[in-house]
Design a protein around this motif. Structure first.
Motif, PDB file in Angstrom:
ATOM      1  N   TRP A 510       0.824  -1.205   0.000  1.00 42.96           N
ATOM      2  CA  TRP A 510       0.000   0.000   0.000  1.00 42.96           C
ATOM      3  C   TRP A 510       0.858   1.254   0.000  1.00 42.96           C
ATOM      4  CZ3 TRP A 510      -4.607  -1.511  -1.243  1.00 42.96           C
ATOM      5  CH2 TRP A 510      -5.050  -2.772  -0.845  1.00 42.96           C
ATOM      6  N   ASN A 511       0.492   2.180  -0.887  1.00 38.33           N
ATOM      7  CA  ASN A 511       1.235   3.421  -1.090  1.00 38.33           C
ATOM      8  C   ASN A 511       0.993   4.414   0.052  1.00 38.33           C
ATOM      9  OD1 ASN A 511       1.166   6.159  -3.446  1.00 38.33           O
ATOM     10  ND2 ASN A 511       2.956   5.083  -2.689  1.00 38.33           N
ATOM     11  N   LEU A 512       2.074   4.951   0.608  1.00 39.59           N
ATOM     12  CA  LEU A 512       2.021   6.020   1.610  1.00 39.59           C
ATOM     13  C   LEU A 512       2.785   7.193   1.023  1.00 39.59           C
ATOM     14  CD1 LEU A 512       1.417   7.166   4.418  1.00 39.59           C
ATOM     15  CD2 LEU A 512       3.433   5.956   5.273  1.00 39.59           C
ATOM     16  N   ARG A 513       2.108   8.317   0.764  1.00 35.60           N
ATOM     17  CA  ARG A 513       2.693   9.384  -0.056  1.00 35.60           C
ATOM     18  C   ARG A 513       2.146  10.742   0.327  1.00 35.60           C
ATOM     19  NH1 ARG A 513      -1.527   7.131  -3.226  1.00 35.60           N
ATOM     20  NH2 ARG A 513      -3.154   8.669  -3.647  1.00 35.60           N
ATOM     21  N   THR A 514       2.862  11.762  -0.142  1.00 32.90           N
ATOM     22  CA  THR A 514       2.283  13.089  -0.159  1.00 32.90           C
ATOM     23  C   THR A 514       1.345  13.190  -1.358  1.00 32.90           C
ATOM     24  OG1 THR A 514       2.733  15.457  -0.342  1.00 32.90           O
ATOM     25  CG2 THR A 514       4.250  13.990  -1.463  1.00 32.90           C
ATOM     26  N   GLU A 515       0.248  13.931  -1.176  1.00 33.86           N
ATOM     27  CA  GLU A 515      -0.681  14.158  -2.293  1.00 33.86           C
ATOM     28  C   GLU A 515      -0.269  15.359  -3.133  1.00 33.86           C
ATOM     29  OE1 GLU A 515      -2.949  12.737  -3.808  1.00 33.86           O
ATOM     30  OE2 GLU A 515      -4.142  11.427  -2.540  1.00 33.86           O
ATOM     31  N   ASN A 516       0.639  16.198  -2.641  1.00 36.52           N
ATOM     32  CA  ASN A 516       1.129  17.327  -3.435  1.00 36.52           C
ATOM     33  C   ASN A 516       1.891  16.758  -4.627  1.00 36.52           C
ATOM     34  OD1 ASN A 516       0.694  18.017  -0.601  1.00 36.52           O
ATOM     35  ND2 ASN A 516       1.437  20.046  -1.147  1.00 36.52           N
ATOM     36  N   LEU A 517       1.390  16.997  -5.826  1.00 36.79           N
ATOM     37  CA  LEU A 517       1.912  16.296  -6.996  1.00 36.79           C
ATOM     38  C   LEU A 517       3.387  16.549  -7.247  1.00 36.79           C
ATOM     39  CD1 LEU A 517      -0.877  16.466  -9.750  1.00 36.79           C
ATOM     40  CD2 LEU A 517      -0.316  14.601  -8.209  1.00 36.79           C
ATOM     41  N   ASP A 518       3.858  17.784  -7.025  1.00 38.10           N
ATOM     42  CA  ASP A 518       5.261  18.059  -7.290  1.00 38.10           C
ATOM     43  C   ASP A 518       6.163  17.289  -6.336  1.00 38.10           C
ATOM     44  OD1 ASP A 518       4.251  19.601  -5.222  1.00 38.10           O
ATOM     45  OD2 ASP A 518       5.253  21.459  -5.834  1.00 38.10           O
ATOM     46  N   SER A 519       5.818  17.262  -5.054  1.00 40.93           N
ATOM     47  CA  SER A 519       6.619  16.520  -4.080  1.00 40.93           C
ATOM     48  C   SER A 519       6.522  15.009  -4.317  1.00 40.93           C
ATOM     49  CB  SER A 519       6.164  16.856  -2.658  1.00 40.93           C
ATOM     50  OG  SER A 519       6.341  18.231  -2.372  1.00 40.93           O
ATOM     51  N   TRP A 520       5.335  14.540  -4.667  1.00 37.79           N
ATOM     52  CA  TRP A 520       5.153  13.114  -4.953  1.00 37.79           C
ATOM     53  C   TRP A 520       5.999  12.701  -6.153  1.00 37.79           C
ATOM     54  CZ3 TRP A 520      -0.259  10.772  -6.617  1.00 37.79           C
ATOM     55  CH2 TRP A 520      -0.157   9.387  -6.731  1.00 37.79           C
ATOM     56  N   TYR A 521       5.923  13.469  -7.215  1.00 39.48           N
ATOM     57  CA  TYR A 521       6.655  13.152  -8.450  1.00 39.48           C
ATOM     58  C   TYR A 521       8.157  13.060  -8.207  1.00 39.48           C
ATOM     59  CZ  TYR A 521       8.351  13.644 -13.269  1.00 39.48           C
ATOM     60  OH  TYR A 521       8.999  13.460 -14.471  1.00 39.48           O
ATOM     61  N   LEU A 522       8.662  13.883  -7.295  1.00 38.81           N
ATOM     62  CA  LEU A 522      10.111  13.927  -7.043  1.00 38.81           C
ATOM     63  C   LEU A 522      10.571  12.959  -5.960  1.00 38.81           C
ATOM     64  CD1 LEU A 522      10.706  17.787  -7.296  1.00 38.81           C
ATOM     65  CD2 LEU A 522      11.271  16.054  -8.995  1.00 38.81           C
ATOM     66  N   GLY A 523       9.656  12.109  -5.434  1.00 36.54           N
ATOM     67  CA  GLY A 523      10.123  11.017  -4.593  1.00 36.54           C
ATOM     68  C   GLY A 523       9.631  10.962  -3.164  1.00 36.54           C
ATOM     69  N   GLN A 524       8.655  11.785  -2.781  1.00 32.22           N
ATOM     70  CA  GLN A 524       8.217  11.825  -1.387  1.00 32.22           C
ATOM     71  C   GLN A 524       7.106  10.803  -1.142  1.00 32.22           C
ATOM     72  OE1 GLN A 524       8.173  15.830   0.295  1.00 32.22           O
ATOM     73  NE2 GLN A 524       6.334  15.283   1.446  1.00 32.22           N
ATOM     74  N   GLU A 525       7.511   9.543  -1.066  1.00 35.31           N
ATOM     75  CA  GLU A 525       6.564   8.454  -0.868  1.00 35.31           C
ATOM     76  C   GLU A 525       7.313   7.205  -0.432  1.00 35.31           C
ATOM     77  OE1 GLU A 525       4.778   6.651  -4.382  1.00 35.31           O
ATOM     78  OE2 GLU A 525       6.363   7.472  -5.647  1.00 35.31           O
TER      79      GLU A 525
END
Length: 590
Positions: A510-525
């Motif tokens: 199960w994915n645990l991540r930030t929903e802010n797309l820029d932070s998610w895209y750059l690896g915050q998960e």
């Protein structure tokens, strides 16, 4: 004799099906054609992702325990996955639609999702999870209604309205992605959309002429359920309706203690439903506003979404200034105190006929603790990256769940640290090893300068505390151990922490991540891997017949079989049709 034989066989089949006539869970079926269209939500033509030619896409309407079947045709020029945000996918991360769990749907391919919305009610949404695509659209609402036998803690509304709000750029997701890859910030968005449309022209200077805006029509003297979702890129928004109170009733599958708000901060990825009573006079229409929070308001005035609430007997257009946003320039605790005021209604029934509060989370012993800290972007191996506890997540070419199924070694490491790393940040596929039926405490520490929203797939977690400063062991003394809201997405304010408790009862990855797309895209998960150690594992559904293969297992992928997708949809329809026919025949042979 032939007739008797026929009747005998028919009676045998009826006997086999009779119990299903009263116990089978219905299917709801949807066809999604995902494609590009040209639209001008802010007055500038741009590429937008549509579903069935519409932006936003259709709202999925289902009921607790329904089997949902969505056949997705990918007509984009890149890979696609649809993620069902907040839908808990009981026992089946195979359908979750994120890259660390599922192989993507290639361009020009069909793929069919099939899952059961088991023991859930409430307001959710779906969106494309790959390649920053949500910044170009492709999202829509997802409603799970209660069954008729389960009471709801308010009167039946006179209508149900879905509202999607979010910040928006006139650059498409490909251009935004390239900017991030080049180490740049995205900058201020170009506007805020409400249901895919730009702002009503409340101000001739700030809003150009000719922009299409959303109008929501209501009848006077009625009560409507309004489901509001922040599906934007990275901006927290304040939602309000001029001269009207918003009675908060539910968030992401949990009924709340009902309280009136004149406005509510809705952070990226969050969903709320309000009861709106149309009790104002109809001298004019009324503004519906979604404006940016925690920004320089003088610079961000043009980044405001404005729609119209139109009474059927309205006598004129909305006019005058917009209703004020919260004035908390010198009180940074205003929004946090508002968030703390959102409590679980522990006396209401949930999806099942037992009280929501019958699960006494505050008396369960915590078995594992993780402190997850994010910081502003850093440079790793010459690339601008975001981190979680010093690790910038790298999506594996072979999804984690698929690698487990086929025992592919070296795809990921079960070594995610329980405390933030003290050394240099690094890029890794590092995963949390969750203990099945354990009770995990996660502290989300935000050392960045902007609000972050965090989401966990497959679960509703309990938000038990939040405060400014660094979390310490003594912070547990402030936890709400009775009626903290259960939800799937929570905000963490800059320079602050939020604590959540998770009952790890859902097997999967199960994915645990930030929903802010820029932070998610750059690896915050990261991912939480929950495995049942028992040899006879009946706690997870089997790998679906139509599972896609990629990475180290790409050779197992057969050419696209459209008939399989068709057969899944067909089987669900045929099964339900057969049940109806057999049930209708039962009285004849009694």
């Amino acid at each position: 004799m032939a007739l008797c034989s026929f009747l005998s066989v028919l009676l045998i089949h009826i006997t086999l099906f009779v119990s299903l006539c009263y116990a089978a869970d219905p299917f709801v079926n949807y066809e999604f054609e995902v494609s590009y269209i040209t639209a001008s939500p802010l007055g500038i033509p741009q590429q937008v992702i549509a579903i069935n030619g519409k932006f936003p896409g259709p709202t999925i309407n289902s009921t607790t325990n329904n089997n949902v079947v969505v056949n997705v045709r990918n007509k984009l020029d890149e890979n696609l996955l649809i993620h069902w945000s907040g839908i808990q996918q009981r026992r089946s991360s195979w359908q979750d639609g994120v890259l660390g769990t599922n192989c993507p749907i290639p361009p020009k391919w069909n793929w069919t999702y099939q899952f059961q919305v088991k023991d859930q009610i409430g307001s959710f949404f779906y969106f494309p999870s790959l390649n920053f695509q949500r910044a170009s659209g492709g999202y829509g609402g997802f409603i799970i209604n209660n069954r008729d036998i389960i009471p709801i803690p308010f009167g039946t509304p006179d209508g149900d309205i879905t509202i999607m709000i979010g910040d928006w750029y006139t650059r498409n997701h490909t251009a935004l992605r390239k900017a991030l890859d080049a180490g740049k910030d995205l900058g201020m968005p170009d506007g805020v959309l409400i249901n895919g449309k730009g702002p009503y022209r409340y101000n001739d200077t700030l809003v150009p002429d000719g922009i299409e805006y959303e109008t929501i029509e209501v009848h006077p003297g009625r009560t409507y359920r309004i489901r509001v979702h922040n599906v934007g890129v990275s901006t927290s928004l304040n939602f309000r309706i001029q001269s009207h109170n918003l009675l908060l009733a539910e968030t992401e599958g949990s009924y709340t203690v009902q309280q009136n708000y004149t406005s509510l901060d809705i952070h990226v990825g969050q969903s709320y439903s309000f009861l709106l009573t149309t009790d104002q006079n109809a001298s004019t229409d009324y503004y519906i506003v979604a404006s940016a929070r925690f920004v320089n308001e003088s610079l961000w005035k043009r980044v405001t979404g404005v729609a119209i609430l139109h009474y059927t007997n309205s006598k004129g257009k909305a006019k005058g200034p917009l209703p004020d946003s919260p004035n908390d320039e010198f009180d940074k605790t205003f929004s946090m105190n508002q968030a703390r005021s959102i409590r679980w209604n522990v006396s209401a029934s949930g999806a099942r006929p037992n009280p929501q509060g019958s699960f006494r989370y505050g008396t369960i012993n915590v078995t594992e603790i993780y402190v997850l800290k994010n910081k502003p972007p850093v440079t790793i191996n010459g690339k601008r990256r975001t981190t979680l506890s010093g690790i910038s997540f790298v999506n594996p070419s072979t999804p984690i769940r698929l690698a487990d199924q086929y025992k592919v070694k070296g795809v990921y490491k079960l070594d995610f640290p329980t405390r933030p790393l003290t050394g240099a940040p690094r890029m890794e596929t590092s995963v949390i090893n969750g203990t099945f039926r354990g009770f995990m405490e996660v502290i989300l520490q935000n050392n960045d300068t902007k609000v972050q929203s965090y989401h966990m797939s497959g679960y509703a977690f309990f938000v038990v505390g939040m405060d400014y400063g660094e979390w310490t062991e003594n912070s547990r003394g402030t936890y709400n151990k009775w009626d903290g809201i259960a939800r799937s997405t929570t905000q963490v304010y800059p320079g602050a922490w939020t604590a959540i408790l998770i009952s790890l009862d859902n097997v999967g990855v199960w994915n645990l991540r930030t929903e802010n797309l820029d932070s998610w895209y750059l690896g915050q998960e990261t991912y939480v891997r929950v495995v049942n150690p028992e040899a006879t594992n009946k706690t997870e559904l089997p790998m679906p017949d139509n599972a896609l293969y990629c990475g180290a297992l790409s050779k197992l992928q057969k050419p696209e079989d459209i008939s399989l997708a068709t057969s899944i949809m067909g089987r669900s329809r045929l099964f339900f049709t057969m049940l109806m026919i057999v049930c209708a025949l039962i009285p004849i042979f009694r």
